[in-house]
Enzyme design. Structure first.
Site, PDB file in Angstrom:
ATOM      1  CE1 TYR A  31      -3.660   2.506   1.179  1.00 29.98           C
ATOM      2  CE2 TYR A  31      -1.726   3.537   2.231  1.00 29.98           C
ATOM      3  CZ  TYR A  31      -3.081   3.765   1.919  1.00 29.98           C
ATOM      4  OH  TYR A  31      -3.905   4.954   2.079  1.00 29.98           O
ATOM      5  CD  GLU A  75      -5.695   4.679  -0.906  1.00 27.54           C
ATOM      6  OE1 GLU A  75      -5.767   4.664   0.468  1.00 27.54           O
ATOM      7  OE2 GLU A  75      -6.814   4.260  -1.504  1.00 27.54           O
TER       8      GLU A  75
END
Ligand code: GDP
Ligand code: MN
Length: 420
Positions: free
Chosen positions: A139, A227
């Site tokens: 992530y 993101e």
């Protein structure tokens, strides 16, 4: 302003981030053609302004609330991903024909995920991208850290799941590094984060380059969020972005005209879109029945709190700003009255730079321009109060007046209760 994944990945690719090849399609036939170009093995992904698509479910318009309930009440219903029996808004296809079928199953349906809310989201487009063989998921995200007044890079080895879940269960798995906006992204930042996530050798270099591309995107597009979840290492050792989410700061859209063209108003709340179109900035739709017209974000928050304290529920957040044109007030009331759940309106104005008489004139003009069939409670203090009161007096309008905020909130709650 949120972007779709297919838009966000094109953006980050422009800044040097590696992404799988692919394009957006709006029909199953188009999806098939793209899959053929890409060699057949693809992933077909619903394009909506919400995450959790892989674990979501596709249903007809009338079934979204029940499905949302199911996903949110039992965690078991929200586990599993893209393969096997459980197929949501992200599907692996091994041939162009399967891609066409996947697109047919997704397009035109409502996708419900834990992020869509009970209304779900109608899927108008799918991204058809090369299928990736994933060895490990990570992530990464960049946000603004308000306390540090700096962009903050967050990264984790726990990719593919919501970062909020990781933050709650395993906060040590998230590594963070602020970036000095003046010096920008420096190589040591990439090296440090790569090392902390366990990347070595060439993969550490690939990861650093990717981070730098994300940082460049963040700065160049005035983003409030970039993101990538998951960022993956492929079985053949490449580091690539498998998903992309970019949110642009609305306050920067005046200088991001090219990006503004990517806005998908269908994905946004219709009242908020109307508010933007009418120049009523800072309007957020809420679930209650008392419409609020307030100047200043802090006073708007306090007004909402006071309504709650009086036993009511605000229908919106609205900071009308420093008003120097009565029409802004009219437009604000127009937006609020478009909401059928609104049963009363509370106008709470502290006239500092804003003038109370202009607000009063706006309320009077509104009564001439639009049909106002709910009670209006007004609490006014500050600059040109006497002039404002005189205008209201002469207009003969049946507005309810209050001197203090607590009293105003109580009267608005009472009025809404009577109307409901
Ligand atoms: P989200 O659920 O809305 O965040 O959508 P993602 O794009 O992140 O996809 C969900 C999950 O699908 C990812 O976490 C991956 O595990 C999986 N996935 C997506 N694309 C591929 C792919 O090309 N190959 C494989 N094996 N898995 C994929
Ligand atoms: Mn994702």
């Amino acid at each position: 302003m949120k972007l779709h994944e297919y838009q966000a990945r094109d953006l980050i690719a422009k800044y040097g981030v590696a992404v799988p090849g692919g394009r957006v399609a709006s029909t199953p036939a188009e999806a098939r053609a793209i899959a053929e170009e890409l060699g057949g093995r693809v992933v077909v992904k619903a394009q909506i302004h919400a995450g959790g698509r892989g674990k979501g479910r596709l249903v007809e318009a009338g079934e979204t609330a029940a499905m949302f309930e199911k996903l949110t009440t039992d965690p078991a219903n929200n586990s599993g991903q893209v393969k096997g029996e459980r197929v949501g808004g992200v599907r692996l296809a091994d041939t162009a024909e399967e891609a066409e079928q996947a697109a047919a199953a997704i397009l035109g349906k409502h996708l419900v995920s834990i992020q869509t809310g009970p209304e779900g989201k109608l899927v108008k487009n799918v991204l058809v991208a090369e299928q990736t063989d994933v060895a490990k998921e990570y992530y990464v995200a960049i946000i603004i850290d308000g306390a540090e007044a700096a962009p903050l890079i967050m990264a984790s080895t726990e990719g593919g799941q919501e970062i909020e879940v990781v933050a709650a269960n395993n906060p040590d798995a998230i590594v963070k590094m602020p970036v000095d906006a003046a010096t920008g992204f420096e190589p040591y930042i990439g090296r440090t984060l790569a090392a902390r996530l366990g990347f070595t050798g060439d993969q550490a270099n690939q990861f650093s380059k990717l981070l730098e591309g994300l940082y460049d995107t963040f700065v160049a597009t005035d983003a409030s969020l970039v993101e990538v979840n998951p960022l993956v290492v492929t079985t053949d050792g490449r580091v690539i972005a498998l998903d992309a989410k970019v949110t642009i700061d609305d306050n920067a859209l005046f200088r991001q005209k090219e990006l503004e063209a990517l806005r998908d108003k269908d994905e946004e709340d219709p009242l908020e879109v109307l508010a933007q179109d009418l120049g009523v900035a800072n309007f957020i739709k809420l679930e209650g029945n008392i419409g609020c017209v307030v100047n200043g974000a802090g006073l708007a928050m306090a007004t909402m709190d006071t309504i709650k304290l009086a036993g009511g529920d605000p229908a919106n957040f609205l900071d009308i700003g420093t008003v120097n044109d009565p029409q802004r007030v009219v437009n604000a009331l127009k937006v609020i009255l478009e909401d059928p759940s609104v049963k009363a309106i509370l106008v709470n104005i502290f006239g500092g730079m804003a003038r109370v008489d202009i607000i009063a004139q706006g309320v009077i003009d509104a009564h001439k321009q639009i049909k106002i069939d709910v009670p209006i409670v007004m609490r006014l203090v500050g600059t040109n109060l006497a002039e404002g009161e005189q205008l209201l007096e002469e207009s003969g309008l049946p507005v309810v007046r209050a001197k203090e905020l607590g009293e105003a909130a109580a009267k608005a709650v009472e009025a809404a209760g009577k109307a409901a």
